[in-house]
Design a protein around this motif. Structure first.
Motif, short mmCIF file in Angstrom:
data_model
loop_
_atom_site.label_atom_id
_atom_site.label_comp_id
_atom_site.label_asym_id
_atom_site.label_seq_id
_atom_site.Cartn_x
_atom_site.Cartn_y
_atom_site.Cartn_z
N CYS A 186 -107.31 -15.57 30.19
CA CYS A 186 -107.78 -14.45 29.63
C CYS A 186 -107.88 -13.60 30.96
O CYS A 186 -107.65 -12.36 30.91
N GLU A 187 -108.26 -13.99 32.02
CA GLU A 187 -108.61 -13.05 33.43
C GLU A 187 -107.26 -12.35 33.92
O GLU A 187 -107.25 -11.44 34.04
N ALA A 206 -105.87 -9.76 31.25
CA ALA A 206 -106.90 -8.62 31.36
C ALA A 206 -106.39 -7.86 32.61
O ALA A 206 -106.39 -6.61 32.64
N GLY A 233 -103.83 -5.61 31.72
CA GLY A 233 -103.86 -5.00 31.21
C GLY A 233 -103.43 -5.34 29.22
O GLY A 233 -103.19 -4.52 28.61
N SER A 265 -103.93 -8.08 26.00
CA SER A 265 -104.87 -9.06 25.33
C SER A 265 -104.07 -10.34 24.96
O SER A 265 -102.81 -10.36 25.06
N ARG A 283 -113.72 -14.14 25.16
CA ARG A 283 -113.09 -12.75 25.72
C ARG A 283 -112.18 -12.11 24.75
O ARG A 283 -111.91 -10.81 24.78
N PHE A 284 -111.39 -12.93 24.03
CA PHE A 284 -110.38 -12.18 22.94
C PHE A 284 -110.69 -13.10 21.54
O PHE A 284 -110.02 -13.94 21.17
#
Length: 330
Positions: free
Chosen positions: A170-171, A174, A177, A179, A203-204
């Motif tokens: 996820c990091e 992100a 830019g 998802s 996070r998503f």
């Protein structure tokens, strides 16, 4: 079905695990794959936990559990049961922390995994996967020595440690830019899938975590459908030796039945092709149990078109004979 009697881990537990693992575990890269993206019509990323300490994601959960053992209790050591990857992960964690380790391993575990577990300083106790109960053997050893049992998957701290795989995915997305639409990971007892689901959904929230299993050991798929923890009909019978747990874990299923988006499977033949594909096209060495999610993607079972997809290659501890057979088209 009875509710779990132990705490259910949270995304905050995964974040805490990430702090403990910082500078100890390898932060494996998230690699964009043009060839898989072209083949599937999606934006495909690979998370190669084959590059992790001891060659699999298992080090993350083992270390996160072991490092929290009070120093006053460490002299008695730790005990685990594993076909090889958790064995090596816990052996490495124990070595780093100055603790003895005993690992109960099946006689049919790949020699490479047994030898590397011993090389990390652990004592290996063998058992018959078909006729003996590995958890009973491990429990008896723990009771005799006063050691702490570290489960391979059904433990809140182990799950949280494995969840750092999802957190990093996820990091990294992100930071680009992007998802996440779909993440697929291999499952035995479900600890990796549970940890990833916790991290990813925090996070998503709209992301779809998908469980990948060997075709003859699809206990998660059947459990998701029935709402109960289903068992596999046999204790062995697939060369995906890392993924042969009898049933989903109590804690892992409590997480996965709520947060995952279903399950896919692949036959041994399909997995063998995926192992060969990873070597020839992705330039990565992956063991059969680490390649089921990739196999499902290659077979079109994971929704990928126009989506951002992360595929976890969970382990690379394959013995030379099996690897050669995969490359030979077996």
């Amino acid at each position: 079905m009875n509710a779990p009697t132990r705490p259910i881990p949270t995304a905050a537990d995964v974040d805490a695990a990430a702090e403990r693992l910082k500078g100890v575990a390898v932060r494996t890269p998230l690699v964009y794959s043009p060839i898989l993206s072209e083949r599937t019509g999606g934006r495909i990323f690979i998370k190669p936990e084959t590059l992790q300490r001891t060659g699999s994601f298992k080090f993350r959960g083992a270390y996160n559990r072991a490092v929290q053992i009070p120093e006053s209790q460490r002299a008695a050591g730790v005990v685990a049961c594993s076909s090889g990857n958790h064995a090596q992960g816990l052996a490495a964690a124990a070595k780093l922390l100055g603790m003895p380790a005993v690992i109960v391993m099946p006689h049919d575990a790949p020699a490479l995994k047994r030898d590397r577990t011993k090389a990390l300083g652990a004592e290996v106790v063998g058992y018959d996967r078909v006729t003996e109960d590995r958890e009973a053997i491990a429990a008896a050893i723990a009771a005799e020595r006063g050691a702490i049992f570290v489960p391979p998957y059904d433990d809140p701290d182990v799950i949280a440690g494995q969840g750092t795989v999802g957190r990093e995915i996820c990091e990294d997305l992100a930071a680009l830019g992007l998802s996440l639409d779909v993440v697929a990971a291999n499952a035995s007892g479900g600890g990796l899938m549970a940890g990833i689901s916790l991290a990813v959904r925090a996070r998503f929230p709209d992301a779809l975590p998908i469980t990948a299993e060997p075709a003859a050991f699809d206990d998660h798929a059947r459990s998701y459908k029935s709402g109960n923890r289903e068992r596999n009909p046999a204790p062995s019978g697939s060369f995906c030796d890392a993924l042969l747990a009898a049933t989903p874990g109590e804690i892992t299923f409590a997480v996965n039945k709520t947060l995952t988006g279903g399950a896919v499977s692949a036959t041994d033949e399909e997995v063998a092709r995926a192992v060969a594909y990873a070597f020839l096209e992705l330039k990565l060495v992956v063991e059969p149990g680490g390649a089921v999610a990739l196999a499902a993607l290659l077979e079109g079972r994971i929704p990928a078109k126009d989506k951002t997809v992360a595929i976890v290659l969970s382990g690379g501890n394959v013995d030379p004979a099996t690897f050669s057979a995969c490359l030979s088209g077996i």
